[in-house]
Design a protein around this motif. Structure first.
Motif, PDB file in Angstrom:
ATOM      1  N   VAL A 207       0.832  -1.199   0.000  1.00 57.53           N
ATOM      2  CA  VAL A 207       0.000   0.000   0.000  1.00 57.53           C
ATOM      3  C   VAL A 207       0.872   1.258   0.000  1.00 57.53           C
ATOM      4  O   VAL A 207       1.865   1.334   0.718  1.00 57.53           O
ATOM      5  CB  VAL A 207      -0.937  -0.002   1.227  1.00 57.53           C
ATOM      6  N   ILE A 208       0.473   2.225  -0.847  1.00 57.58           N
ATOM      7  CA  ILE A 208       1.169   3.509  -0.923  1.00 57.58           C
ATOM      8  C   ILE A 208       0.698   4.403   0.223  1.00 57.58           C
ATOM      9  O   ILE A 208      -0.484   4.419   0.557  1.00 57.58           O
ATOM     10  CB  ILE A 208       0.867   4.182  -2.282  1.00 57.58           C
ATOM     11  N   GLY A 209       1.637   5.155   0.810  1.00 56.16           N
ATOM     12  CA  GLY A 209       1.269   6.137   1.830  1.00 56.16           C
ATOM     13  C   GLY A 209       1.347   5.615   3.251  1.00 56.16           C
ATOM     14  O   GLY A 209       1.109   6.354   4.201  1.00 56.16           O
TER      15      GLY A 209
ATOM     16  N   LYS B  27     -13.059  -6.917  -7.739  1.00 58.78           N
ATOM     17  CA  LYS B  27     -13.152  -7.360  -6.343  1.00 58.78           C
ATOM     18  C   LYS B  27     -11.814  -7.146  -5.611  1.00 58.78           C
ATOM     19  O   LYS B  27     -11.763  -6.558  -4.533  1.00 58.78           O
ATOM     20  CB  LYS B  27     -13.535  -8.843  -6.315  1.00 58.78           C
TER      21      LYS B  27
ATOM     22  N   ASN C 108      -9.356  -5.189  -6.313  1.00 61.15           N
ATOM     23  CA  ASN C 108      -8.893  -3.808  -6.197  1.00 61.15           C
ATOM     24  C   ASN C 108      -9.854  -2.888  -5.474  1.00 61.15           C
ATOM     25  O   ASN C 108      -9.487  -1.780  -5.102  1.00 61.15           O
ATOM     26  CB  ASN C 108      -8.545  -3.260  -7.582  1.00 61.15           C
ATOM     27  N   ALA C 109     -11.074  -3.352  -5.274  1.00 63.57           N
ATOM     28  CA  ALA C 109     -12.017  -2.550  -4.502  1.00 63.57           C
ATOM     29  C   ALA C 109     -11.768  -2.727  -3.004  1.00 63.57           C
ATOM     30  O   ALA C 109     -12.265  -1.960  -2.192  1.00 63.57           O
ATOM     31  CB  ALA C 109     -13.452  -2.948  -4.844  1.00 63.57           C
ATOM     32  N   GLU C 110     -10.997  -3.743  -2.660  1.00 62.68           N
ATOM     33  CA  GLU C 110     -10.832  -4.063  -1.234  1.00 62.68           C
ATOM     34  C   GLU C 110      -9.365  -4.145  -0.848  1.00 62.68           C
ATOM     35  O   GLU C 110      -9.008  -4.728   0.156  1.00 62.68           O
ATOM     36  CB  GLU C 110     -11.480  -5.431  -0.946  1.00 62.68           C
ATOM     37  N   TYR C 111      -8.485  -3.557  -1.664  1.00 65.68           N
ATOM     38  CA  TYR C 111      -7.069  -3.862  -1.513  1.00 65.68           C
ATOM     39  C   TYR C 111      -6.450  -3.382  -0.207  1.00 65.68           C
ATOM     40  O   TYR C 111      -5.780  -4.134   0.488  1.00 65.68           O
ATOM     41  CB  TYR C 111      -6.289  -3.266  -2.686  1.00 65.68           C
ATOM     42  N   SER C 112      -6.683  -2.113   0.141  1.00 66.54           N
ATOM     43  CA  SER C 112      -5.898  -1.557   1.249  1.00 66.54           C
ATOM     44  C   SER C 112      -6.487  -1.898   2.605  1.00 66.54           C
ATOM     45  O   SER C 112      -5.892  -1.592   3.626  1.00 66.54           O
ATOM     46  CB  SER C 112      -5.747  -0.041   1.103  1.00 66.54           C
ATOM     47  N   THR C 113      -7.673  -2.486   2.613  1.00 69.34           N
ATOM     48  CA  THR C 113      -8.349  -2.665   3.913  1.00 69.34           C
ATOM     49  C   THR C 113      -8.709  -4.127   4.168  1.00 69.34           C
ATOM     50  O   THR C 113      -8.591  -4.965   3.307  1.00 69.34           O
ATOM     51  CB  THR C 113      -9.629  -1.808   3.958  1.00 69.34           C
TER      52      THR C 113
END
Lengths: 399, 399
Positions: free
Chosen positions: A114-116, A392, A394-399
């Motif tokens: 994840v970026i950031g 699916k 990429n809609a839920e990637y960072s969380t």
């Protein structure tokens, strides 16, 4: 002359991959590649304006053309993290140099995730001793596994062959899955070889080989902040040295291309949500850059990619994407093929048998060919389809 | 000064929409707009190399600046159909001219649907008499409905206002849903007005208004073979004539922009599978074209669009897409906001409260603002998210 070997090791290279909890579970997330002696090194990096901290450090360190270790974490890209991110990456590098007892500027760094997000340096430092102590000559797969994010399987390719009167080995590993675009080297690709090779020759052939392989693939047309490709050549094969403009350098380059080609195709096949492998060849162009622009316009069209996913023989979308690419064309000379089936020529659909065409669209591999009839230049791009699973994942990637 | 009216009609314009079986069922698929007297006309067309047959015909006919009718079918794009496609479109035009008893070159044509399919001319000719006989002064909604494909609802906007000492009406209809990109006028947009206006002035303000509205939206970054925007002005309002460089022309342009703005936003909201309406403002750029390139790079990133769909506050993807756009930037001056919340500045994430940010991502409308800090030019793009339904709709479109 070349074949695959089950034993994944390269003379003089040790590797390891462990879990230090960056991803929050027990999945491997910290990997190390180490050459027992300093190696010649070359690299390519993302052209993104917002380069991650490890990329900025590597870009400086690669200038001297030597490196001995690559440490990589998954679960955090250490991008968009500013000065603090740079300090964090340098802390990792310092801790590793101390453990390995090598100069810090021989260490290259990679991060993906994840970026950031701030790099969890303490977790990495806490695991450093275990990471280094576990280095072994068959640890490459572990190192690869530690850099996976949404990848479904590890990507490793290896070739052995006689070059310069000795057997040399080239082994590459890659982490891909999403965010892949031309003009760079996909997310993370590391190549280890025991070939003895001149620095300038290594740099030249590595750029050529990446251009011929990783720069011809696309999953979603996005270019990341972390993309890095590195080659380390430690020379332990003791072959006759490879230098520029030699026939044996060509042989080395061919082997390198084979390794990178296999890896880059694995990356497409394991693209996020991918169900199909699609080649898009644009030929008969006035220039290679025209052919490339057209091939990528088709490869990155969501309408084309969803039609492939649905096995919907909606070939008109390829024509629409080609026409939107903006390259100069004499449209009455353009023809379109799927496999051997011509579906369009002289500005008109060929009344293709839609059932036959559907069968082609249903296959795991689809070969699209556009003939522009305007020159002798061509370009081939490899891509995947756009599926429910891409959304699916990429809609839920960072969380 | 301006408001919406429930009664959808424009003085001197009749319209109708019927089913002739092009779509294979009973859905309306043939629409007609007719001005009782020849009208001033202006138009913009797709820049796709492979322009559909009706586009090629309209591009010729619009040159004289007059038109009286627009006939449009859905269910077949009549694109990639070659000379036969042109003959088919001309046959439709001839049949309509005969029914309406007007000159054939006063007829403009539109088609939308699957590319590469032959136009079912016989079905259209068979329905022509019914289509013309049913023309009426409240048939605009029927005409709009007849050009819908994957649109979920008809898109109509109307404004009335005093211009040049008389009340004038401007009514626009649009068919959108997918394949929308800058540099053109979205799929099909027709505007009817009773304003009395000079040809050159009409052409100028229509281009300006489309540039300010339809050229700022994107659904999937694809540009179709059929995109057409047409305005007809029949002058029946009897206002003081509108000419270039007049204050009252500005008033007309403002009303026209209001109509087109409402339509273009409807098109985004009804984008295939869209669940959110997203504005992406890039400001502080050295040039408008830089700002535009950056805004579209973000708007067309599948990774950004899927994060919005999943309400995943993965803001780093916006930074990655911005950095991949290739525009010149001083990266230490770049900042990123969602609504009023700053999440990134000085190369670093601002440790935004992810729960608060998630709440912003969960809304139906999301406002993204990128400040480049390098100049005073800006550009705002409107787009939708990338959802499961986008994939579903487009994986099964032609069959």
């Amino acid at each position: 002359m070349t074949k695959k070997f089950n034993k994944i090791s390269v003379p003089g290279f040790l590797a390891n991959g462990i879990s230090v909890g960056i991803k929050g579970g027990t999945a491997k997330d910290l990997g190390l590649i180490y050459s027992t002696i300093p190696a010649k090194a070359a690299a390519l990096f993302t052209k993104n304006t917002f380069k991650a901290a490890p990329v900025l450090i590597d870009m400086e360190r690669i200038k001297k053309g030597m490196a001995q270790a690559i440490i990589t974490n998954s679960g955090c890209a250490n991008a968009a993290t500013g000065k603090e991110g740079l300090q964090d990456a340098l802390a990792v590098s310092a801790a590793l140099a101390k453990q390995l007892k090598i100069k810090e500027d021989l260490i290259l760094l990679g991060s993906t995730g994840v970026i950031g997000k701030k790099l969890p340096v303490k977790k990495i430092e806490a695991g450093m001793s275990k990471l280094v102590k576990g280095l072994n000559d068959s640890g490459i797969e572990d190192a690869e596994t530690a850099m996976m994010t949404t990848d479904k399987y590890p990507k490793i390719a290896i070739r052995k062959g006689i070059v310069g009167a000795k057997e040399i080995t080239i082994c590459g590993i890659a982490k891909g899955a999403g965010m892949m675009e031309p003009n760079m080297a996909t997310l993370l690709t590391y190549v280890m070889t025991d070939a003895l090779i001149d620095s300038k020759a290594l740099n030249t052939v590595f750029h050529q080989a990446i251009d011929a392989t990783f720069n011809t693939i696309s999953v979603d047309g996005c270019m990341s902040t972390n993309d890095t490709a590195i080659v380390l050549a430690n020379g332990l094969a003791g072959n006759n040295p490879l230098e520029r403009a030699q026939a044996r350098l060509q042989r080395f380059r061919d082997m390198l291309c084979e390794v990178l080609n296999e890896l880059s195709h694995s990356v497409v096949k394991d693209g996020e949500g991918a169900t199909k492998f699609i080649s898009i060849l644009v030929e008969g162009a006035k220039s290679r850059s025209d052919a490339r622009r057209a091939a990528y316009a088709i490869a990155n069209s969501n309408l084309v990619k969803t039609a492939f996913f649905g096995a919907d023989p909606n070939w008109g979308r390829v024509i629409a994407a080609l026409g939107a690419s903006g390259i100069p064309m004499e449209k009455e000379r353009v023809s379109l093929f799927f496999g051997d089936m011509m579906v369009y020529a002289q500005e008109t659909g060929m009344n293709a048998n839609l059932n036959d065409l559907r069968k082609i669209f249903q296959k795991d591999r689809i070969d699209v060919r556009v003939s522009l009839g305007g020159g002798d230049k061509s370009y081939c791009v490899y891509t995947s389809d756009l599926s429910h699973d891409y959304v699916k994942i990429n809609a839920e990637y960072s969380t």
